[in-house]
Scaffold this active site. Sequence first.
Site, PDB file in Angstrom:
ATOM      1  N   GLU A  53      13.160 -15.197 -16.790  1.00  0.00           N
ATOM      2  CA  GLU A  53      12.760 -13.792 -16.719  1.00  0.00           C
ATOM      3  C   GLU A  53      11.810 -13.447 -17.874  1.00  0.00           C
ATOM      4  O   GLU A  53      10.863 -12.684 -17.689  1.00  0.00           O
ATOM      5  CB  GLU A  53      14.008 -12.890 -16.732  1.00  0.00           C
TER       6      GLU A  53
ATOM      7  N   HIS B  71      12.157 -34.572 -20.051  1.00  0.00           N
ATOM      8  CA  HIS B  71      11.838 -35.266 -18.799  1.00  0.00           C
ATOM      9  C   HIS B  71      10.423 -34.950 -18.322  1.00  0.00           C
ATOM     10  O   HIS B  71      10.098 -35.196 -17.164  1.00  0.00           O
ATOM     11  CB  HIS B  71      12.860 -34.892 -17.713  1.00  0.00           C
TER      12      HIS B  71
ATOM     13  N   CYS C 161       0.847  -1.180   0.000  1.00  0.00           N
ATOM     14  CA  CYS C 161       0.000   0.000   0.000  1.00  0.00           C
ATOM     15  C   CYS C 161       0.891   1.241   0.000  1.00  0.00           C
ATOM     16  O   CYS C 161       2.076   1.166   0.309  1.00  0.00           O
ATOM     17  CB  CYS C 161      -0.882   0.029   1.233  1.00  0.00           C
TER      18      CYS C 161
ATOM     19  N   LYS D 112       8.097 -11.961 -17.273  1.00  0.00           N
ATOM     20  CA  LYS D 112       7.607 -10.694 -17.836  1.00  0.00           C
ATOM     21  C   LYS D 112       6.293 -10.931 -18.560  1.00  0.00           C
ATOM     22  O   LYS D 112       5.342 -10.180 -18.407  1.00  0.00           O
ATOM     23  CB  LYS D 112       8.618 -10.104 -18.836  1.00  0.00           C
TER      24      LYS D 112
ATOM     25  N   TRP E  53      -3.602  -2.112  -1.344  1.00  0.00           N
ATOM     26  CA  TRP E  53      -3.491  -3.426  -2.003  1.00  0.00           C
ATOM     27  C   TRP E  53      -4.006  -4.412  -0.972  1.00  0.00           C
ATOM     28  O   TRP E  53      -3.348  -4.668   0.031  1.00  0.00           O
ATOM     29  CB  TRP E  53      -2.027  -3.678  -2.357  1.00  0.00           C
TER      30      TRP E  53
ATOM     31  N   ARG F 145       2.255   1.079  -6.024  1.00  0.00           N
ATOM     32  CA  ARG F 145       2.464   0.196  -4.867  1.00  0.00           C
ATOM     33  C   ARG F 145       1.215  -0.643  -4.565  1.00  0.00           C
ATOM     34  O   ARG F 145       1.308  -1.673  -3.923  1.00  0.00           O
ATOM     35  CB  ARG F 145       2.799   1.026  -3.619  1.00  0.00           C
TER      36      ARG F 145
ATOM     37  N   ASN G  93       0.148   0.387   6.244  1.00  0.00           N
ATOM     38  CA  ASN G  93       0.721  -0.528   5.259  1.00  0.00           C
ATOM     39  C   ASN G  93       1.344  -1.665   6.048  1.00  0.00           C
ATOM     40  O   ASN G  93       2.130  -1.409   6.947  1.00  0.00           O
ATOM     41  CB  ASN G  93       1.793   0.241   4.459  1.00  0.00           C
ATOM     42  N   GLY G  94       0.978  -2.918   5.728  1.00  0.00           N
ATOM     43  CA  GLY G  94       1.539  -4.047   6.463  1.00  0.00           C
ATOM     44  C   GLY G  94       0.431  -4.978   6.912  1.00  0.00           C
ATOM     45  O   GLY G  94      -0.722  -4.863   6.452  1.00  0.00           O
TER      46      GLY G  94
ATOM     47  N   GLU H 222       3.328 -11.777 -16.055  1.00  0.00           N
ATOM     48  CA  GLU H 222       2.863 -10.740 -15.126  1.00  0.00           C
ATOM     49  C   GLU H 222       2.174  -9.575 -15.814  1.00  0.00           C
ATOM     50  O   GLU H 222       1.269  -8.989 -15.237  1.00  0.00           O
ATOM     51  CB  GLU H 222       3.954 -10.282 -14.156  1.00  0.00           C
TER      52      GLU H 222
ATOM     53  N   LYS I 141       4.205  -3.009  -6.780  1.00  0.00           N
ATOM     54  CA  LYS I 141       5.633  -2.839  -7.069  1.00  0.00           C
ATOM     55  C   LYS I 141       6.502  -3.245  -5.892  1.00  0.00           C
ATOM     56  O   LYS I 141       7.499  -3.926  -6.054  1.00  0.00           O
ATOM     57  CB  LYS I 141       5.879  -1.370  -7.444  1.00  0.00           C
TER      58      LYS I 141
HETATM   59  C1  AGP Z   1       9.350  -8.138 -11.389  1.00  0.00           C
HETATM   60  O1  AGP Z   1       8.861  -7.853 -12.643  1.00  0.00           O
HETATM   61  C2  AGP Z   1       8.347  -8.254 -10.335  1.00  0.00           C
HETATM   62  N1  AGP Z   1       7.535  -7.122 -10.222  1.00  0.00           N
HETATM   63  C3  AGP Z   1       8.842  -8.827  -9.012  1.00  0.00           C
HETATM   64  O2  AGP Z   1       9.167 -10.162  -9.248  1.00  0.00           O
HETATM   65  C4  AGP Z   1      10.028  -8.127  -8.300  1.00  0.00           C
HETATM   66  O3  AGP Z   1      11.200  -8.307  -9.026  1.00  0.00           O
HETATM   67  C5  AGP Z   1      10.157  -8.703  -6.881  1.00  0.00           C
HETATM   68  O4  AGP Z   1       8.973  -8.460  -6.176  1.00  0.00           O
HETATM   69  C6  AGP Z   1      11.341  -8.172  -6.122  1.00  0.00           C
HETATM   70  O5  AGP Z   1      11.275  -6.783  -5.958  1.00  0.00           O
HETATM   71  P1  AGP Z   1      12.530  -5.954  -5.451  1.00  0.00           P
HETATM   72  O6  AGP Z   1      13.576  -6.066  -6.512  1.00  0.00           O
HETATM   73  O7  AGP Z   1      12.031  -4.571  -5.269  1.00  0.00           O
HETATM   74  O8  AGP Z   1      12.992  -6.603  -4.188  1.00  0.00           O
END
Ligand code: AGP
Length: 606
Positions: A481, A504, A2, A485, A72, A27, A98-99, A488, A601
């Site tokens: 990766e 396998h 949040c 991408k 969030w 966020r 937040n938390g 997500e 984020k």
């Molecule tokens: C990446 O595209 C994601 N949003 C996510 O996996 C991110 O890399 C992960 O949450 C770690 O975040 P940070 O690098 O801020 O620790």
Amino acid sequence: MCGIVAYVGPKDAAPILLEGLQRLEYRGYDSAGLAVVNRGLKVRKVKGRVADLAAAVPARFKGGLGIGHTRWATHGAPSDVNAHPHLDGAERIAVVHNGILENADEIRAKLVADGVDFVSETDTEVLAHLIARAVKETGTLADAVRTALKAVVGTYGIAVVDAERPGEVVVARNGSPIVIGIGEKEMFAASDVAALVRYTRQVVHLEDGELAVLKADGFHTFTMDARETAKVPLTVDWDAGHYDTGGYEHYLLKEINEQPETVARTLRGRIDDRFHIAHLGGLNLTPHETRAFRRVKIIGCGSAYYSGQIGAQLIEELARIPADAEPASEFRYRNPVVEHDTLYVAISQSGETYDTLAAVQELKRKGGRVLGIVNTVGSAIARECDGGIYLHAGPEVSVASTKAFTSTAVAFALLALHFGRVHDLSPADGRRICEGLRRLPEQIREILGREEEIAALARKYADRPSMMFVGRVRGYPVAREGAQKLKEISYVHAEAYPASELKHGPLALIGPDMPTVAVVPDDELLDKNLTTLGEIRARGGQVLMVGHRMAEAKLADDCIVVPKNEVELDPILLTIPLQLFAYHAAVALGRDVDKPRNLAKSVTVE
Ligand code: AGP
């Protein structure tokens, strides 16, 4: 997760809070709200985006003290009622949080038994009631907040106002970031500097277990047992312009296109051409200490973890020190054996990811030596580590990480070069890597110049329900990766496998509905990779190859040819087309590219 903003000063708080919340929307973005103090509390909160909140706030919403929140959801579905701020029954206290409060249900049950009425399903509401009770006894808001926080277990970044004290806001931190912004006769607080840089670049980070009282003319900080603490303000390098889309349609596209410059910034001043070594002043390790490490263990979450896999390979290849990467979220829960001759490296763009921070704290508690590879200067993880490397990639706003990923891989290349040259990497190989690193920005620019070609391929494949991504050794983290991408931001199901593992099990999935993105660097495993392409096509699977050799393109249905660098550095370049591929697939499918559903984020909760 949040976002929190708070303001106290001579101006109207609401426009400042709304502007700050817009900056923090990445966020968390399922609901938003704000409260201002002006002869009582005025509150507006809505399910939806900050723009919906702005539309709900009347023009006459005056008051020079306020708090705002973008949510969030963790406890309770996104709704107007569950949106923050939360109030006590008398509508005197307002809290944004937040938390996660782990004992909220227990406290709620006790309060309900005492006759307190709850209106929301959130854990946060208990805090509003606890503070309201305490303030009657303690007399000061700061003491009431301390008293209430002593009763809760969990993580929090909070901001609290009291309708009967229109000149102060109290903030506190435990596991969720709070940054204080120092203005001219006005004070701000937020969960991220992004919300502050339009107004001030002088900031102070709260530590876990710290609280602060902010008034228009200053602030003071103290601990949970009311001991005053001393803080030295930092100057933030980034200005508000860094948080704009800069004319691009999305932050993600801007950040992908920034990579020639961000990679150059990560490298700047760190390559020594005389000895072919890397200068990494922040490591705080002597050559003697460096030689004493027998292993390197890398931890991070999500894309940070995948960049750590690239890092582990670089360290093993260049320094010949055994290295591996593990998700921080797993590492912290398995009671890891912490060895004195292992160097631990924590990776984080935000520097606030809770799982990574908790893993670092666990390592420190057990006496481990931890370096941080972090983008956000002064963040919790950066502060917790014994030393490290800042990425200098600038703020990354889009939820999907791109420029931080490549800069992290580059930082690892520098670290591996440094370790290698302290060990047995020859000057000639050192020079080869230094020259390769210098070529990266231009080669990234070259790949970005092919955006239209990659966009056309993304449009061709975007309607498939599922995609496989494969790579061998250096190509495998790139494939992971690439799949991350795509899933997500486009919500297309994507699986990544080592190419060698295909037969396998997952080969059973291959067929006309499951195309494969194959990462095929021109290295010693090229022939093996080409055999894999043959196996996939023999089963009716389409192949999009991302690699170096044009001649091999005929073995695939489609091909993206990437400029060649040194084999150790090729993974960095092979990542870029997959970022563009995911971006254009997401655009073709009409997705909310910068704010994908269910994600945030900064993952500051467990
Ligand atoms: C990446 O595209 C994601 N949003 C996510 O996996 C991110 O890399 C992960 O949450 C770690 O975040 P940070 O690098 O801020 O620790």
